[in-house]
Design a protein around this motif. Structure first.
Motif, mmCIF file in Angstrom:
data_model
loop_
_atom_site.group_PDB
_atom_site.id
_atom_site.type_symbol
_atom_site.label_atom_id
_atom_site.label_comp_id
_atom_site.label_asym_id
_atom_site.label_seq_id
_atom_site.Cartn_x
_atom_site.Cartn_y
_atom_site.Cartn_z
ATOM 1 N N LEU A 1 6.165 -7.645 5.123
ATOM 2 C CA LEU A 1 5.143 -7.312 6.106
ATOM 3 C C LEU A 1 5.750 -6.319 7.085
ATOM 4 N N MET A 2 5.180 -5.113 7.119
ATOM 5 C CA MET A 2 5.654 -4.084 8.046
ATOM 6 C C MET A 2 4.929 -4.249 9.382
ATOM 7 N N LEU A 3 5.684 -4.145 10.467
ATOM 8 C CA LEU A 3 5.148 -4.359 11.814
ATOM 9 C C LEU A 3 5.465 -3.166 12.705
ATOM 10 N N ASP A 4 4.572 -2.905 13.674
ATOM 11 C CA ASP A 4 4.832 -1.830 14.633
ATOM 12 C C ASP A 4 5.609 -2.384 15.823
ATOM 13 N N ASN A 5 5.809 -1.553 16.859
ATOM 14 C CA ASN A 5 6.621 -1.992 17.994
ATOM 15 C C ASN A 5 5.972 -3.083 18.833
ATOM 16 N N GLN A 6 4.682 -3.369 18.606
ATOM 17 C CA GLN A 6 4.012 -4.484 19.270
ATOM 18 C C GLN A 6 3.808 -5.661 18.313
#
Length: 135
Positions: A44-49
């Motif tokens: 699962l790729m996540l952004d900075n939030q």
């Protein structure tokens, strides 16, 4: 037990809700788990939030290192991806003595690529293990 694992009522929405706990990550992974359980790795790729920006799945025929390197390469093509969570499915009993080594290796690979490894969950028949709790 995990053969009937279903998504919870609250599921983090992609690009909107943070995946801020292992429980929330498992909720996302539970939607993609193949049934009956078979060996696979999901990332699962996540952004900075910590909002989900991508989900990928690999057959776990390659080594963990190869799959993680492949996932890191794919994350580099997603501009918003700054961290990731991993879920491996292991339907058969395995030796758990190398788990902390795998976690450290994955953390190092991610760190060198400018990513942060948030969690590594292992789904087995009858349980879910968070490698962060093992090490």
């Amino acid at each position: 037990m995990l053969q009937t694992l279903r998504a919870p009522i609250h599921l983090p929405r992609a690009n909107s809700d943070p995946v801020s706990s292992p429980h929330a990550a498992l909720a996302v992974f539970s939607l993609a788990l193949r049934r009956p359980l078979c060996e696979e790795m999901m990332v699962l790729m996540l952004d900075n939030q910590l909002r989900g920006v991508g989900l990928m799945s690999f057959d776990a025929v390659a080594s963990h290192t190869n799959n993680i390197n492949h996932a890191i390469g794919l994350c580099s093509s997603v501009l918003d991806a700054t961290s990731l969570s991993i879920c491996t499915v292991e339907p058969y009993l395995r030796d758990r003595s190398n788990d902390s080594t795998y976690l450290e290796l994955a953390q190092d690979l991610c760190r060198h690529a400018g990513l942060k490894l948030i969690d590594w969950l292992i789904v087995t028949r009858g349980s879910v293990i968070n490698l962060r709790d093992v090490s």
